[in-house]
Write a protein that holds these residues in place. Structure first.
Motif, PDB file in Angstrom:
ATOM      1  N   THR A 171       0.819  -1.221   0.000  1.00  0.00           N
ATOM      2  CA  THR A 171       0.000   0.000   0.000  1.00  0.00           C
ATOM      3  C   THR A 171       0.846   1.261   0.000  1.00  0.00           C
ATOM      4  N   GLY A 178       2.389  -4.102  -5.231  1.00  0.00           N
ATOM      5  CA  GLY A 178       2.101  -2.672  -5.311  1.00  0.00           C
ATOM      6  C   GLY A 178       2.519  -2.083  -6.646  1.00  0.00           C
ATOM      7  N   TYR A 238     -12.407   1.097  -4.311  1.00  0.00           N
ATOM      8  CA  TYR A 238     -11.203   0.902  -5.122  1.00  0.00           C
ATOM      9  C   TYR A 238     -11.420   1.255  -6.594  1.00  0.00           C
ATOM     10  N   TYR A 245      -4.423   5.957  -2.500  1.00  0.00           N
ATOM     11  CA  TYR A 245      -4.540   4.543  -2.150  1.00  0.00           C
ATOM     12  C   TYR A 245      -3.884   4.222  -0.808  1.00  0.00           C
ATOM     13  N   THR A 246      -2.941   5.040  -0.376  1.00  0.00           N
ATOM     14  CA  THR A 246      -2.326   4.796   0.933  1.00  0.00           C
ATOM     15  C   THR A 246      -3.340   4.904   2.058  1.00  0.00           C
ATOM     16  N   LYS A 303      -5.865   3.170   2.306  1.00  0.00           N
ATOM     17  CA  LYS A 303      -6.170   1.781   2.672  1.00  0.00           C
ATOM     18  C   LYS A 303      -5.247   1.335   3.808  1.00  0.00           C
ATOM     19  N   GLY A 304      -3.955   1.670   3.693  1.00  0.00           N
ATOM     20  CA  GLY A 304      -3.018   1.319   4.743  1.00  0.00           C
ATOM     21  C   GLY A 304      -3.330   2.025   6.049  1.00  0.00           C
TER      22      GLY A 304
END
Length: 435
Positions: free
Chosen positions: A67, A121, A339, A363-364, A366-367
């Motif tokens: 991620t 990734g 997503y 998208y980070t 998500k982490g």
């Protein structure tokens, strides 16, 4: 690379649908690194006796590296094109499971997870970013189809992997499927093409920016951080539910209760997990397509609020096996769309030239959301599963309200300042040799 095709061209590899299909296939090849991992945990523990908690740390390392490094990997895609990064990712994807196969210590297993996360990734960020560029006026559908490849890509290989683990050991499964998946991605890397820059310029419409923002500009924009907050809210709530669906069913004493649907009778938990995967995979392209038609924020509000309703029903009536199966499936059917919707919204808001990097930064979230998942275990231990549902429900509701009342006006103001085009939403894309 800079030498990759940049003109419109008429060859089959310059067809946007071919490029989308290649990206989906690459995503399917990395899906097992996340969704197939659960098949290996017990066999690894049975042989090594490292303990399941220690083994599962490898999964956390994978998610973290998969991620948080996407923005860096995506920067190379924006600068040099998709081929080099997919080629790089293919080598790491194959190497990761080979490392796992020969892991003689828990730290070697962690190394394999790190290598796999970087490889996955690289492929994930490249394929999503490339899809956004090839489909500037249908970004929701393109991102949704690409994300569906990752969400449902493990479906066809779960049974073969499980059978090989049973007959030949987990080491053989790691080696053969790891190398096989890596080789497919390796071949596909030579077929991927950079989207022509002229494609984005001929397709600007209402709801999209007319200029491209560099990542350094994007992170200074309030609209980016509002999207980031919304992504974290929905991702954390959904990941809480996803991580705990098994323990919830067991505590509700319905895990093994038979449920009959469409001519099938399965234990409630098995039926729920299977249906969750199907609806999750279907929901990503569907809501992406819908957002291309009615707008990103309206689709977000609809999906997030539906998720909140599903969680409410699950909290109140989930001890009934049939209700548990249907409402959990409904929830995951509207969860996976984050997503597709958020990358598409980032592409619309900040432009095509740096779409991979900008979507990667988003998208980070998500982490970040995954860091909140352990809260579910604490809440469940202290107050029961009802508290977990309330938190997830609240997060979804807040995100839905933010989409409609905050993101919609803020993004409209931002786009007005960017001199957006005036094409009406839903107007067919202009004829092009790319179609």
């Amino acid at each position: 690379m800079r030498g990759e095709a940049t003109g419109l061209g008429s060859g089959i590899l310059q067809n946007r649908w071919i490029q989308l299909a290649i990206g989906v296939l690459c995503m399917a090849m990395i899906a097992n690194l996340q969704y197939g991992w659960t098949l290996f945990v017990n066999p690894i523990d049975a042989k090594t006796h490292w303990g399941k908690p220690a083994i599962q740390v490898a999964f956390s390392i994978f998610v973290f590296t998969e991620t948080w490094l996407v923005p860096v990997e995506a920067w190379f895609v924006d600068r040099y094109g998709p081929r080099s990064m997919i080629l790089f990712g293919s080598v790491l994807v194959a190497s990761a499971w080979v490392i796992d196969a020969y892991a003689g210590s828990i730290f070697t297993l962690y190394l394999g997870a790190m290598v796999g996360g970087i490889g996955a990734g690289s492929v994930y960020g490249t394929c999503v970013g490339n899809a956004l560029k090839w489909f500037p006026r249908s970004r929701g559908l393109a991102a949704g189809c690409t994300a569906a490849g990752f969400g449902a890509g493990a479906a066809l290989t779960v049974v073969p992997i499980a059978n090989m683990i049973k007959t030949d050991g987990y080491e053989a499964a790691f080696i053969w499927f790891g190398i096989g998946q890596g080789m497919v991605i390796f071949v596909m890397s030579f077929l991927l093409r950079r989207a022509p820059a002229a494609l984005a310029k001929q397709a600007v419409r209402k709801g999209q920016t007319a200029r491209d923002y560099r990542p350094a500009e994007v992170i200074r924009k309030p609209v980016f951080w509002l999207m980031y907050l919304m992504f974290v809210l929905v991702a954390s709530g959904g990941l809480m539910a996803a991580a705990q669906i098994g323990p919830i069913a067991i505590d509700f004493k319905i895990a093994d209760s038979p449920v009959s649907l469409v001519g099938l009778t399965l234990p409630a938990l098995t039926f729920a997990i299977s249906l969750d995967r199907i609806l999750d995979g279907f929901g990503r392209p569907f809501f992406g397509w819908l957002s291309d038609r009615i707008g990103r924020e309206y689709t977000m509000a609809l999906a997030f609020s539906t998720g909140a309703v599903a969680l409410f029903i699950l909290a109140q009536y989930g001890r009934d096996p049939l209700t548990f199966v249907l409402t959990s499936a409904l929830f995951f059917g509207v969860f996976g769309e984050i997503y597709s919707l958020f990358p598409a919204t980032a592409g619309d808001t900040f432009g095509s030239s740096f779409a991979a990097t900008n979507a990667g930064m988003l998208y980070t979230a998500k982490g970040t959301g995954a860091l909140l998942v352990p809260i579910a275990s604490v809440l469940a231990a202290a107050y029961g599963w009802h508290a977990v549902f309330v938190v997830a429900l609240t997060f979804n509701t807040l995100a839905a309200l933010l989409a409609f009342f905050a993101l919609r006006p803020l993004r409209a103001q931002f786009l007005a300042a960017s001199h957006i085009g005036s094409m009406p939403l839903g107007q067919p894309e202009p004829n092009s040799p790319l179609v």
